[in-house]
Motif scaffolding. Sequence first.
Motif, PDB file in Angstrom:
ATOM      1  N   PHE A  67      -4.186 -11.823 -98.401  1.00 51.68           N
ATOM      2  CA  PHE A  67      -4.186 -11.560 -96.976  1.00 51.68           C
ATOM      3  C   PHE A  67      -3.707 -12.775 -96.243  1.00 51.68           C
ATOM      4  O   PHE A  67      -2.994 -13.543 -96.554  1.00 51.68           O
ATOM      5  CB  PHE A  67      -5.582 -11.291 -96.459  1.00 51.68           C
ATOM      6  CG  PHE A  67      -6.406 -10.460 -97.321  1.00 51.68           C
ATOM      7  CD1 PHE A  67      -5.984  -9.200 -97.641  1.00 51.68           C
ATOM      8  CD2 PHE A  67      -7.589 -10.916 -97.817  1.00 51.68           C
ATOM      9  CE1 PHE A  67      -6.771  -8.405 -98.429  1.00 51.68           C
ATOM     10  CE2 PHE A  67      -8.359 -10.120 -98.608  1.00 51.68           C
ATOM     11  CZ  PHE A  67      -7.950  -8.874 -98.904  1.00 51.68           C
ATOM     12  N   TRP A  98       0.222  -9.906 -89.138  1.00 44.19           N
ATOM     13  CA  TRP A  98      -0.330 -10.091 -90.479  1.00 44.19           C
ATOM     14  C   TRP A  98       0.605 -10.946 -91.326  1.00 44.19           C
ATOM     15  O   TRP A  98       1.823 -10.791 -91.275  1.00 44.19           O
ATOM     16  CB  TRP A  98      -0.506  -8.755 -91.191  1.00 44.19           C
ATOM     17  CG  TRP A  98      -1.747  -8.019 -90.844  1.00 44.19           C
ATOM     18  CD1 TRP A  98      -1.847  -6.759 -90.335  1.00 44.19           C
ATOM     19  CD2 TRP A  98      -3.089  -8.491 -91.001  1.00 44.19           C
ATOM     20  NE1 TRP A  98      -3.159  -6.423 -90.149  1.00 44.19           N
ATOM     21  CE2 TRP A  98      -3.948  -7.469 -90.550  1.00 44.19           C
ATOM     22  CE3 TRP A  98      -3.658  -9.680 -91.463  1.00 44.19           C
ATOM     23  CZ2 TRP A  98      -5.339  -7.592 -90.558  1.00 44.19           C
ATOM     24  CZ3 TRP A  98      -5.034  -9.805 -91.462  1.00 44.19           C
ATOM     25  CH2 TRP A  98      -5.859  -8.772 -91.028  1.00 44.19           C
ATOM     26  N   PHE A 102     -10.334  -5.740 -93.204  1.00 42.93           N
ATOM     27  CA  PHE A 102      -9.084  -6.052 -92.526  1.00 42.93           C
ATOM     28  C   PHE A 102      -8.352  -4.807 -92.024  1.00 42.93           C
ATOM     29  O   PHE A 102      -7.349  -4.917 -91.320  1.00 42.93           O
ATOM     30  CB  PHE A 102      -8.156  -6.826 -93.452  1.00 42.93           C
ATOM     31  CG  PHE A 102      -8.456  -8.292 -93.521  1.00 42.93           C
ATOM     32  CD1 PHE A 102      -8.854  -8.991 -92.411  1.00 42.93           C
ATOM     33  CD2 PHE A 102      -8.327  -8.972 -94.724  1.00 42.93           C
ATOM     34  CE1 PHE A 102      -9.123 -10.345 -92.463  1.00 42.93           C
ATOM     35  CE2 PHE A 102      -8.588 -10.330 -94.800  1.00 42.93           C
ATOM     36  CZ  PHE A 102      -8.987 -11.018 -93.665  1.00 42.93           C
ATOM     37  N   ASN A 103      -8.804  -3.648 -92.424  1.00 40.81           N
ATOM     38  CA  ASN A 103      -8.195  -2.409 -91.951  1.00 40.81           C
ATOM     39  C   ASN A 103      -8.613  -2.192 -90.497  1.00 40.81           C
ATOM     40  O   ASN A 103      -9.456  -1.359 -90.176  1.00 40.81           O
ATOM     41  CB  ASN A 103      -8.661  -1.240 -92.830  1.00 40.81           C
ATOM     42  CG  ASN A 103      -7.979   0.073 -92.482  1.00 40.81           C
ATOM     43  OD1 ASN A 103      -7.447   0.249 -91.395  1.00 40.81           O
ATOM     44  ND2 ASN A 103      -8.008   1.012 -93.417  1.00 40.81           N
ATOM     45  N   LEU A 141      -4.961  -4.667 -96.657  1.00 36.97           N
ATOM     46  CA  LEU A 141      -4.892  -4.515 -95.206  1.00 36.97           C
ATOM     47  C   LEU A 141      -5.167  -3.089 -94.758  1.00 36.97           C
ATOM     48  O   LEU A 141      -5.589  -2.873 -93.621  1.00 36.97           O
ATOM     49  CB  LEU A 141      -3.513  -4.944 -94.695  1.00 36.97           C
ATOM     50  CG  LEU A 141      -3.127  -6.401 -94.920  1.00 36.97           C
ATOM     51  CD1 LEU A 141      -1.730  -6.662 -94.378  1.00 36.97           C
ATOM     52  CD2 LEU A 141      -4.124  -7.343 -94.284  1.00 36.97           C
ATOM     53  N   TYR A 142      -4.933  -2.109 -95.628  1.00 40.45           N
ATOM     54  CA  TYR A 142      -5.028  -0.716 -95.211  1.00 40.45           C
ATOM     55  C   TYR A 142      -5.891   0.140 -96.134  1.00 40.45           C
ATOM     56  O   TYR A 142      -5.896   1.368 -96.010  1.00 40.45           O
ATOM     57  CB  TYR A 142      -3.619  -0.110 -95.079  1.00 40.45           C
ATOM     58  CG  TYR A 142      -2.797  -0.831 -94.041  1.00 40.45           C
ATOM     59  CD1 TYR A 142      -3.023  -0.630 -92.684  1.00 40.45           C
ATOM     60  CD2 TYR A 142      -1.821  -1.757 -94.408  1.00 40.45           C
ATOM     61  CE1 TYR A 142      -2.299  -1.317 -91.716  1.00 40.45           C
ATOM     62  CE2 TYR A 142      -1.088  -2.445 -93.449  1.00 40.45           C
ATOM     63  CZ  TYR A 142      -1.328  -2.227 -92.109  1.00 40.45           C
ATOM     64  OH  TYR A 142      -0.620  -2.910 -91.162  1.00 40.45           O
TER      65      TYR A 142
END
Length: 612
Positions: A12, A511, A529-530, A522-523
């Motif tokens: 990340f 990002w 972090f989503n 991220l997702y």
Amino acid sequence: MTKYSWSKLMFFMTLIMVLALAACGGGSSEEAESDEGSGESGGEEGSEGGEDSASGEDIYNYEDYNTVVANDAEPTGEGTLKVGLTSDTPFEGTLNFNLYQGNPDFEVISLFDEPVFTMDEDFQYTNDGAMQYEVNEEDSTITFTLQEGVKWHDGEEMTIEDYVYSYEVIGHPDYPGIRGATDGFTLLEGYNEYKAGEADEISGIEVVDDYTAVFTYTELAPSLTNGGIWAYAMPEHHYEGVEIADMAEAPQTRENPLGFGPYKVESITPGEAVVMTKFEDYWRGEPQLDGIELSVVSPSSIANAMETGETDVAINFPTDQFPDVSEMEGVEWLANIEGSYTYIGFKLGEWNEEEGRVDYKPEEMKMGDKELRRAMWYAMDNDAVGNRFYNGLRWKATTLITPYHEAWHNEDVEVPDYDPEKAKQILDEAGYEDTDGDGFREDPDGEPLEINFASMSGGDIAEPLTNYYIQAWKEIGLNVQLTNGRLIEFNTFYDMVENDDEAIDIYQGAWGVGSDVDPYGLYGPDVPFNYPRYATEESTELMERGNSEEALDVETRQDIYNEWQELMVEEMPVIPTLYRSEVEPVNERVVNYGIEIGHNEETLPYQWGVSE
């Protein structure tokens, strides 16, 4: 490994929110934090030479600049390198790779600590660092071997236990940080049970001796050796007696941080400056400077600090200032593509802290209608934004896998082009109409629609860029207002976004994408972090397949990620706005400094120096 490539070791943020990252701070215009293109895809649209006919400004191409300083003189072996960290806010001061959250802290840590692995230009771990690894596909194990004689700054020798300790801290139920959700952790046998508090140790870790450990995984995913394996050790003896829940705030982290890099921390002015001196026992050899002095410098002052020699190197230099100072005397400009992108995010749910997952509930959220989001995409002219605000050093983004990962970026995905009339048509057909004649559309139920937009402070164009987007949406009849009526300071902004503040419907962030292409961190449905709080079975399945044994075949993995990129354009939990390149000014007296991608022995930090 170079200064630039170290930051790519993080999946990340490394940066992580971009101060852009890490997840990348204050040096950027539209965000404050923070991470990597081929110039194809969107790069062609915003990176061509010549002049923008609309703005009359020069358009620059990052590929026209060096990634390593031209000064090839021998370093004197002494002197102090003055590093300016461009930011309009203090760094937070969580100075440990395992505990930090924002990119400003990452930049500070990177000057006194380092990863145990190195990485090549294709983001594959190599064996040139303090630790080597060997993969055994037959039994799904990786053997880690630490070099003997690597010392922490307090003189204690590093052992394999310090590397294991980082997993034990990050995986602990009381861990206060944000890591531990990627496959480098979750595929480790026994890790999930340990994290859930069901086991006292991670069963998949076997310590063989002081320098060797064998990790057993449930499967060997493609991401493991592309940044998925955790790259940082943590000095166990330094944190003796400190509860894991208290580590981020402990003096060992904030006042007396410990690393094993070429320079050690001597003093800290909280949030403002760090003085570092040469570490004589650095494992690679004697550093070429007496020390490094890092100071936070505001975006409005950083160019002057470079011009006067107050600063030798400016990290996170504001790209939008480059045209005005590109001919500065005594300074060489380095440039490279960044593994990062800016985006407009939509709040589509909430984070369920108790269950550790996203509650995706678009039907309850103001921005849950895909057609509303699609219309907002058509209303943005990101070609013009890249040229007019960044002079081509940023350019229109298309998908959530950036051209920095050239082999994985799907340049054939069709995305909305700037077309405000098309945007109006979409809103009309979706039932968003101005029923009271005030110039703004109501929602399909006839209720007033006011969209609260959170955007960060930092840099000279933060406000005009934010106003541009607000005006673009106003022109299609949408009433978009700044959250709290103003731009928001970096740390406060991310506190609000992370906590799903009700005052935010949409937000502008950035990002850093890290070394591995896997977007799960991220997702994914179970990662904090989503931030848009988007999670569907189709998206999750594609991301899981993209980092499974099936995806060890490169072409299969490419097909999977192409499909995921197309899905994200269809679903639009976020709209990617700009891909990015960085420019970094370096005083001409500096030698052996570079921002290239991948391990380069000649520009490692211990080789940095100054010439006569």
